[in-house]
Design an enzyme around this catalytic site. Structure first.
Site, PDB file in Angstrom:
ATOM      1  N   GLY A 243      -0.306 -26.167 -55.182  1.00 30.32           N
ATOM      2  CA  GLY A 243       0.363 -25.098 -54.457  1.00 30.32           C
ATOM      3  C   GLY A 243      -0.376 -24.474 -53.305  1.00 30.32           C
ATOM      4  O   GLY A 243       0.211 -23.698 -52.543  1.00 30.32           O
ATOM      5  N   GLU A 280      -3.938 -29.412 -59.531  1.00 27.54           N
ATOM      6  CA  GLU A 280      -3.238 -30.601 -59.005  1.00 27.54           C
ATOM      7  C   GLU A 280      -2.774 -30.385 -57.587  1.00 27.54           C
ATOM      8  O   GLU A 280      -1.564 -30.424 -57.311  1.00 27.54           O
ATOM      9  CB  GLU A 280      -2.000 -30.912 -59.854  1.00 27.54           C
ATOM     10  CG  GLU A 280      -2.089 -30.496 -61.256  1.00 27.54           C
ATOM     11  CD  GLU A 280      -0.812 -30.538 -62.057  1.00 27.54           C
ATOM     12  OE1 GLU A 280       0.164 -29.859 -61.708  1.00 27.54           O
ATOM     13  OE2 GLU A 280      -0.829 -31.246 -63.053  1.00 27.54           O
ATOM     14  N   PRO A 281      -3.668 -30.155 -56.632  1.00 28.11           N
ATOM     15  CA  PRO A 281      -3.212 -29.973 -55.255  1.00 28.11           C
ATOM     16  C   PRO A 281      -2.670 -31.269 -54.656  1.00 28.11           C
ATOM     17  O   PRO A 281      -3.195 -32.351 -54.937  1.00 28.11           O
ATOM     18  CB  PRO A 281      -4.492 -29.537 -54.524  1.00 28.11           C
ATOM     19  CG  PRO A 281      -5.597 -30.131 -55.326  1.00 28.11           C
ATOM     20  CD  PRO A 281      -5.128 -30.128 -56.743  1.00 28.11           C
ATOM     21  N   ARG A 283      -0.475 -31.042 -51.193  1.00 21.22           N
ATOM     22  CA  ARG A 283      -0.437 -30.714 -49.765  1.00 21.22           C
ATOM     23  C   ARG A 283      -1.835 -30.457 -49.175  1.00 21.22           C
ATOM     24  O   ARG A 283      -2.147 -30.940 -48.089  1.00 21.22           O
ATOM     25  CB  ARG A 283       0.424 -29.455 -49.594  1.00 21.22           C
ATOM     26  CG  ARG A 283       0.703 -29.086 -48.160  1.00 21.22           C
ATOM     27  CD  ARG A 283       1.431 -27.738 -48.067  1.00 21.22           C
ATOM     28  NE  ARG A 283       2.428 -27.533 -49.061  1.00 21.22           N
ATOM     29  CZ  ARG A 283       3.729 -27.731 -48.899  1.00 21.22           C
ATOM     30  NH1 ARG A 283       4.186 -28.155 -47.742  1.00 21.22           N
ATOM     31  NH2 ARG A 283       4.570 -27.510 -49.892  1.00 21.22           N
ATOM     32  N   ARG A 320      11.626 -31.482 -43.754  1.00 25.68           N
ATOM     33  CA  ARG A 320      11.147 -30.131 -44.102  1.00 25.68           C
ATOM     34  C   ARG A 320      11.730 -29.027 -43.214  1.00 25.68           C
ATOM     35  O   ARG A 320      12.090 -27.971 -43.717  1.00 25.68           O
ATOM     36  CB  ARG A 320       9.615 -30.080 -44.097  1.00 25.68           C
ATOM     37  CG  ARG A 320       8.975 -31.072 -45.098  1.00 25.68           C
ATOM     38  CD  ARG A 320       7.500 -30.799 -45.352  1.00 25.68           C
ATOM     39  NE  ARG A 320       7.309 -29.538 -46.027  1.00 25.68           N
ATOM     40  CZ  ARG A 320       6.919 -28.420 -45.439  1.00 25.68           C
ATOM     41  NH1 ARG A 320       6.644 -28.411 -44.144  1.00 25.68           N
ATOM     42  NH2 ARG A 320       6.789 -27.312 -46.130  1.00 25.68           N
ATOM     43  N   TYR A 324      13.617 -26.347 -45.417  1.00 25.05           N
ATOM     44  CA  TYR A 324      12.923 -25.072 -45.653  1.00 25.05           C
ATOM     45  C   TYR A 324      12.753 -24.240 -44.384  1.00 25.05           C
ATOM     46  O   TYR A 324      12.083 -23.215 -44.418  1.00 25.05           O
ATOM     47  CB  TYR A 324      11.510 -25.317 -46.234  1.00 25.05           C
ATOM     48  CG  TYR A 324      11.429 -26.417 -47.253  1.00 25.05           C
ATOM     49  CD1 TYR A 324      12.075 -26.299 -48.484  1.00 25.05           C
ATOM     50  CD2 TYR A 324      10.698 -27.574 -47.001  1.00 25.05           C
ATOM     51  CE1 TYR A 324      11.992 -27.319 -49.416  1.00 25.05           C
ATOM     52  CE2 TYR A 324      10.608 -28.595 -47.942  1.00 25.05           C
ATOM     53  CZ  TYR A 324      11.264 -28.462 -49.138  1.00 25.05           C
ATOM     54  OH  TYR A 324      11.183 -29.460 -50.052  1.00 25.05           O
ATOM     55  N   CYS A 351      23.087 -38.058 -36.891  1.00 28.37           N
ATOM     56  CA  CYS A 351      24.403 -37.604 -36.446  1.00 28.37           C
ATOM     57  C   CYS A 351      24.759 -36.211 -36.915  1.00 28.37           C
ATOM     58  O   CYS A 351      25.836 -36.018 -37.491  1.00 28.37           O
ATOM     59  CB  CYS A 351      25.457 -38.559 -36.961  1.00 28.37           C
ATOM     60  SG  CYS A 351      25.144 -40.202 -36.411  1.00 28.37           S
ATOM     61  N   TYR A 381       4.703 -34.451 -47.815  1.00 30.51           N
ATOM     62  CA  TYR A 381       6.157 -34.309 -47.983  1.00 30.51           C
ATOM     63  C   TYR A 381       6.940 -34.733 -46.739  1.00 30.51           C
ATOM     64  O   TYR A 381       8.007 -34.208 -46.454  1.00 30.51           O
ATOM     65  CB  TYR A 381       6.521 -32.877 -48.399  1.00 30.51           C
ATOM     66  CG  TYR A 381       5.818 -32.453 -49.667  1.00 30.51           C
ATOM     67  CD1 TYR A 381       6.182 -32.990 -50.895  1.00 30.51           C
ATOM     68  CD2 TYR A 381       4.753 -31.545 -49.627  1.00 30.51           C
ATOM     69  CE1 TYR A 381       5.516 -32.629 -52.061  1.00 30.51           C
ATOM     70  CE2 TYR A 381       4.082 -31.176 -50.788  1.00 30.51           C
ATOM     71  CZ  TYR A 381       4.465 -31.723 -51.996  1.00 30.51           C
ATOM     72  OH  TYR A 381       3.817 -31.361 -53.146  1.00 30.51           O
TER      73      TYR A 381
HETATM   74  N1  LLP Z   1       1.874 -29.838 -59.640  1.00 31.82           N
HETATM   75  C1  LLP Z   1       3.174 -29.716 -59.880  1.00 31.82           C
HETATM   76  C2  LLP Z   1       3.637 -29.595 -61.249  1.00 31.82           C
HETATM   77  C3  LLP Z   1       4.098 -29.699 -58.816  1.00 31.82           C
HETATM   78  O1  LLP Z   1       5.394 -29.564 -59.058  1.00 31.82           O
HETATM   79  C4  LLP Z   1       3.633 -29.820 -57.478  1.00 31.82           C
HETATM   80  C5  LLP Z   1       4.572 -29.804 -56.352  1.00 31.82           C
HETATM   81  C6  LLP Z   1       2.253 -29.961 -57.279  1.00 31.82           C
HETATM   82  C7  LLP Z   1       1.397 -29.968 -58.381  1.00 31.82           C
HETATM   83  C8  LLP Z   1       1.648 -30.123 -55.907  1.00 31.82           C
HETATM   84  O2  LLP Z   1       1.916 -29.007 -55.127  1.00 31.82           O
HETATM   85  P1  LLP Z   1       1.248 -28.834 -53.682  1.00 31.82           P
HETATM   86  O3  LLP Z   1      -0.230 -28.671 -53.876  1.00 31.82           O
HETATM   87  O4  LLP Z   1       1.557 -30.037 -52.889  1.00 31.82           O
HETATM   88  O5  LLP Z   1       1.902 -27.620 -53.139  1.00 31.82           O
HETATM   89  N2  LLP Z   1       8.809 -30.677 -50.824  1.00 31.82           N
HETATM   90  C9  LLP Z   1       8.208 -29.365 -50.726  1.00 31.82           C
HETATM   91  C10 LLP Z   1       7.116 -29.164 -51.749  1.00 31.82           C
HETATM   92  C11 LLP Z   1       7.551 -29.421 -53.160  1.00 31.82           C
HETATM   93  C12 LLP Z   1       6.452 -29.255 -54.168  1.00 31.82           C
HETATM   94  C13 LLP Z   1       6.822 -29.838 -55.482  1.00 31.82           C
HETATM   95  N3  LLP Z   1       5.823 -29.725 -56.484  1.00 31.82           N
HETATM   96  C14 LLP Z   1       7.695 -29.146 -49.309  1.00 31.82           C
HETATM   97  O6  LLP Z   1       7.797 -30.041 -48.494  1.00 31.82           O
HETATM   98  O7  LLP Z   1       7.192 -28.075 -48.998  1.00 31.82           O
END
Ligand code: LLP
Length: 423
Positions: A243, A280-281, A283, A320, A324, A351, A381
């Protein structure tokens, strides 16, 4: 008017005679060789972010592969000492195809099928993060009837926290499809059920409050809420999900992975938590490592309204902005540091009017049809959420490092679009 902020470019970015190089490779040459659109990743930066995460979290460093996954990425992550989080049988399949040992993989998902769970158990999965009562039953059936080894599991808990982010990617609040609520007692009941089962070994709790989070106070609250149950159970692990946000546009700032780790560790220590910390990063590892290169095909100036600059990709390689309202910067790799007085809307070739990549993009005044236009910070993403809408073939992925490039995912060709048609 301002030029692009350099910190939005990958670490290895160098401007040579105005032209941008990443990983020692000239972007305009890459666009010539590989065509456009194309995702270009700074491989060293991917490795550095993995190393930073491992240095900060040790063996608990897990990569959220939904952000960007292909075999090369799965291998890279494991080479750098991280585990991999997969959320579907498809992501699991790719990780296994990259020879990632099952034991280094963590399986997520709010609706794991018996087939997906069976596949994970057969691979000797490292952890399963249980998300529902049905899943507990499915694992019990598979272990009891099909003789799989007892898996180590975590239980996903909803801490009842609203992270500072877009509503679509908040996951820690009470109203969610994910996990078991702490507040309602569902989490404590699920813990009892799992601990009583001979078919799974509960090693920890898990909470993921959302994605692209800039203000870390949500994590502090989550740890506070989780602490009583975590301390009562005294399990070996606590996973606080991913996150961590990244800066997409000029003026945005985010904590580094190391700073994030410092805060999480401090919160856990203050709450008296002894479990080892897992994260669990996704992004934060991949987003800033890539740029997407497009070619400008048309420029339409609507007097008194706006200027539309159409490129050869769009919502199919980066949904995205549409999903969003996410913002991106734009620049021309032929004039990386140029002032950008022209305000235009960069659109794709799909389109629909919603197919906008950058609403008020800033660009150099001498922009022309045929120019290569780049958007930075597209490593997360983008490729992973790409589609074939309008039967547009998906772009390739190129890793660059030390003056060399390698295509790790090839461009789709028109015949790929017919691959599944049987009639
Ligand atoms: N762990 C779990 C359980 C998750 O659901 C996610 C992301 C992560 C780790 C990794 O999160 P991150 O570090 O990447 O924020 N499509 C959206 C983001 C969806 C995230 C889904 N879960 C976007 O483009 O912003």
């Amino acid at each position: 008017m301002t030029a692009l902020a350099r910190h939005l470019l990958p670490d290895s970015a160098r401007v040579v005679g105005g032209r941008l190089e990443i990983g020692g490779c000239d972007l305009l040459e890459l666009a010539e060789v590989h065509g456009t659109p194309v995702f270009v990743y700074d491989e060293q930066q991917l490795r550095e972010r993995c190393r930073e995460t491992v240095a900060a979290f040790g063996d608990g460093a897990t990569y959220g592969s939904k952000a960007f996954l292909c075999r090369a990425m799965a291998r890279l992550v494991v080479e750098e000492g991280m585990r991999i989080d997969v959320a579907t049988g498809g992501e699991l399949h790719v990780a296994l195809a990259a020879d990632v040992p099952g034991e280094r993989i963590v399986l997520h998902g709010n609706n794991k099928s018996e087939a997906e769970l069976g596949m994970a158990l057969a691979a000797g999965i490292g952890r399963i993060v249980i998300d529902s009562d049905e899943e507990i039953g499915r694992i019990e059936r598979l272990v009891e009837d099909e003789g799989f080894d007892v898996p180590r599991v975590l239980l996903r808990v909803t801490p009842g926290v609203e992270a500072h982010t877009h509503e679509y990617v908040m996951t820690g609040q009470e109203d969610t499809k994910f996990g078991f609520s702490l507040e309602s007692g569902a989490a404590a009941a699920a813990v009892k059920r799992v601990q009583a089962s001979r078919s799974m070994d509960l090693v920890g709790l898990h909470a993921h409050i959302g994605s692209n989070i800039f203000l870390l106070s949500g994590y502090e609250k989550a740890v506070d809420r989780l602490a009583p149950l975590v301390n009562e159970l005294d399990l070996p692990e606590l996973c606080l999900g991913g996150g961590l946000g990244v800066a997409y546009v000029d003026g945005e700032e985010t904590p580094s992975i190391t700073e994030w780790a410092g805060l999480l560790k401090r919160c856990c220590a203050e709450a008296g938590i002894r479990s080892s910390l897992v994260v669990e990063p996704g992004r934060a590892i991949v987003a800033a490592a890539a740029v997407t290169l497009y070619r400008v095909g048309t420029i339409k100036e609507l007097p008194g309204i706006r200027t539309y600059v159409a490129v050869d990709g769009g919502m199919s390689d980066n949904p995205r902005p549409v999903l969003y309202g996410s913002g991106y910067e734009t620049f021309l790799p032929r004039a990386t540091d140029a002032e950008r007085p022209l305000v235009a809307t960069v659109v794709g070739k799909h389109c629909e009017s919603g197919d906008v990549l950058v609403r008020d993009a800033r660009l150099p005044a001498d922009l022309e049809v045929g120019d290569v236009l780049a958007t930075p910070v597209t490593g997360a993403y983008g490729h992973s959420m790409a589609s074939n809408y309008n039967k547009v073939p998906r772009p390739p992925v190129v890793f660059v490092s030390g003056g060399e490039y390698r295509v790790v995912v090839r461009r789709e060709v028109l015949d790929d679009l017919l691959w599944l048609d049987l009639d």
